[in-house]
Design a protein around this motif. Sequence first.
Motif, PDB file in Angstrom:
ATOM      1  N   ALA A   1      -1.384   4.882   2.302  1.00  0.00           N
ATOM      2  CA  ALA A   1      -1.697   6.304   2.476  1.00  0.00           C
ATOM      3  C   ALA A   1      -1.140   6.829   3.798  1.00  0.00           C
ATOM      4  N   LEU A   2      -1.209   6.026   4.850  1.00  0.00           N
ATOM      5  CA  LEU A   2      -0.650   6.445   6.138  1.00  0.00           C
ATOM      6  C   LEU A   2       0.856   6.663   6.040  1.00  0.00           C
ATOM      7  N   LEU A   3       1.526   5.838   5.249  1.00  0.00           N
ATOM      8  CA  LEU A   3       2.987   5.891   5.145  1.00  0.00           C
ATOM      9  C   LEU A   3       3.501   6.960   4.188  1.00  0.00           C
ATOM     10  N   ASP A   4       2.655   7.414   3.255  1.00  0.00           N
ATOM     11  CA  ASP A   4       3.099   8.315   2.190  1.00  0.00           C
ATOM     12  C   ASP A   4       2.431   9.684   2.337  1.00  0.00           C
ATOM     13  N   LYS A   5       3.199  10.664   2.801  1.00  0.00           N
ATOM     14  CA  LYS A   5       2.666  12.012   2.993  1.00  0.00           C
ATOM     15  C   LYS A   5       2.173  12.648   1.698  1.00  0.00           C
ATOM     16  N   ASP A   6       2.643  12.149   0.555  1.00  0.00           N
ATOM     17  CA  ASP A   6       2.225  12.702  -0.734  1.00  0.00           C
ATOM     18  C   ASP A   6       0.969  12.026  -1.291  1.00  0.00           C
ATOM     19  N   ASP A   7       0.523  10.952  -0.654  1.00  0.00           N
ATOM     20  CA  ASP A   7      -0.679  10.250  -1.101  1.00  0.00           C
ATOM     21  C   ASP A   7      -1.896  11.154  -0.877  1.00  0.00           C
ATOM     22  N   ARG A   8      -2.784  11.235  -1.857  1.00  0.00           N
ATOM     23  CA  ARG A   8      -3.946  12.125  -1.732  1.00  0.00           C
ATOM     24  C   ARG A   8      -4.866  11.729  -0.576  1.00  0.00           C
ATOM     25  N   TRP A   9      -4.803  10.464  -0.141  1.00  0.00           N
ATOM     26  CA  TRP A   9      -5.619   9.974   0.974  1.00  0.00           C
ATOM     27  C   TRP A   9      -4.916  10.128   2.330  1.00  0.00           C
TER      28      TRP A   9
ATOM     29  N   GLU B   1       0.232  -7.657  -0.488  1.00  0.00           N
ATOM     30  CA  GLU B   1       0.000  -6.519  -1.391  1.00  0.00           C
ATOM     31  C   GLU B   1       0.850  -5.323  -0.985  1.00  0.00           C
ATOM     32  N   LEU B   2       0.884  -5.039   0.304  1.00  0.00           N
ATOM     33  CA  LEU B   2       1.646  -3.902   0.809  1.00  0.00           C
ATOM     34  C   LEU B   2       3.106  -3.983   0.379  1.00  0.00           C
ATOM     35  N   PHE B   3       3.726  -5.124   0.661  1.00  0.00           N
ATOM     36  CA  PHE B   3       5.156  -5.231   0.348  1.00  0.00           C
ATOM     37  C   PHE B   3       5.421  -5.332  -1.151  1.00  0.00           C
ATOM     38  N   HIS B   4       4.451  -5.816  -1.908  1.00  0.00           N
ATOM     39  CA  HIS B   4       4.579  -5.795  -3.371  1.00  0.00           C
ATOM     40  C   HIS B   4       4.531  -4.346  -3.873  1.00  0.00           C
ATOM     41  N   LEU B   5       3.599  -3.571  -3.333  1.00  0.00           N
ATOM     42  CA  LEU B   5       3.406  -2.211  -3.825  1.00  0.00           C
ATOM     43  C   LEU B   5       4.482  -1.232  -3.361  1.00  0.00           C
ATOM     44  N   VAL B   6       5.144  -1.493  -2.230  1.00  0.00           N
ATOM     45  CA  VAL B   6       6.252  -0.605  -1.859  1.00  0.00           C
ATOM     46  C   VAL B   6       7.438  -0.842  -2.776  1.00  0.00           C
ATOM     47  N   GLY B   7       7.443  -1.984  -3.447  1.00  0.00           N
ATOM     48  CA  GLY B   7       8.375  -2.231  -4.532  1.00  0.00           C
ATOM     49  C   GLY B   7       9.827  -2.305  -4.148  1.00  0.00           C
ATOM     50  N   ASP B   8      10.634  -1.665  -4.977  1.00  0.00           N
ATOM     51  CA  ASP B   8      12.079  -1.789  -4.868  1.00  0.00           C
ATOM     52  C   ASP B   8      12.727  -0.749  -3.962  1.00  0.00           C
ATOM     53  N   SER B   9      11.929   0.071  -3.314  1.00  0.00           N
ATOM     54  CA  SER B   9      12.490   1.111  -2.454  1.00  0.00           C
ATOM     55  C   SER B   9      12.753   0.546  -1.056  1.00  0.00           C
ATOM     56  N   GLN B  10      14.039   0.492  -0.672  1.00  0.00           N
ATOM     57  CA  GLN B  10      14.368  -0.006   0.656  1.00  0.00           C
ATOM     58  C   GLN B  10      13.798   0.907   1.732  1.00  0.00           C
TER      59      GLN B  10
ATOM     60  N   GLU C   1      11.004   2.683   1.627  1.00  0.00           N
ATOM     61  CA  GLU C   1       9.574   2.410   1.767  1.00  0.00           C
ATOM     62  C   GLU C   1       9.335   1.050   2.409  1.00  0.00           C
ATOM     63  N   MET C   2      10.161   0.067   2.071  1.00  0.00           N
ATOM     64  CA  MET C   2      10.030  -1.259   2.670  1.00  0.00           C
ATOM     65  C   MET C   2      10.282  -1.185   4.173  1.00  0.00           C
ATOM     66  N   GLU C   3      11.307  -0.459   4.582  1.00  0.00           N
ATOM     67  CA  GLU C   3      11.612  -0.318   6.004  1.00  0.00           C
ATOM     68  C   GLU C   3      10.501   0.438   6.738  1.00  0.00           C
TER      69      GLU C   3
END
Length: 141
Positions: A14-22, A46-55, A57-59
């Motif tokens: 949520a801290l990393l994603d401005k579009d997250d409702r939280w 869990e964090l790195f699994h959920l950021v998935g394939d987006s470089q 988001e991973m960075e």
Amino acid sequence: MPADALIDTGAILALLDKDDRWHESCVDAFQQLRLPLLTSEAVLTELFHLVGDSQKEMEAAWKFVRSGALVVGAIDHEELPQLHALMSRYWDRPMDFADATLAYLAKRESLSVILTVDQGDFATYRIEGKRQFRVLPVRRP
């Protein structure tokens, strides 16, 4: 420097994603906490699994993890039976491994404050079977 609070996967996302409702609620709560926050290797997994394939988001996740905002609490092999006991106690929730690591670290490090979006779970979990977590953010989306 010892940590004063714990942080869970969903709050980091949520801290990393401005579009997250939280996002706003977590940013507000995060800014009120003294850093670093304690987390676990399981939370980072869990964090790195959920950021998935987006470089991108991973960075962003790596930048946050390496920023000094977090410290990772190591859990030794000898401590695993205590995680098993926690997961067994909360089987009806059920408590996942990452949550068990945070509940265990709360007990071991004498912490009760957690930044999480899993509000219901951590409101139910007890530290040493007695003490409640102080769950942040207080303001929910």
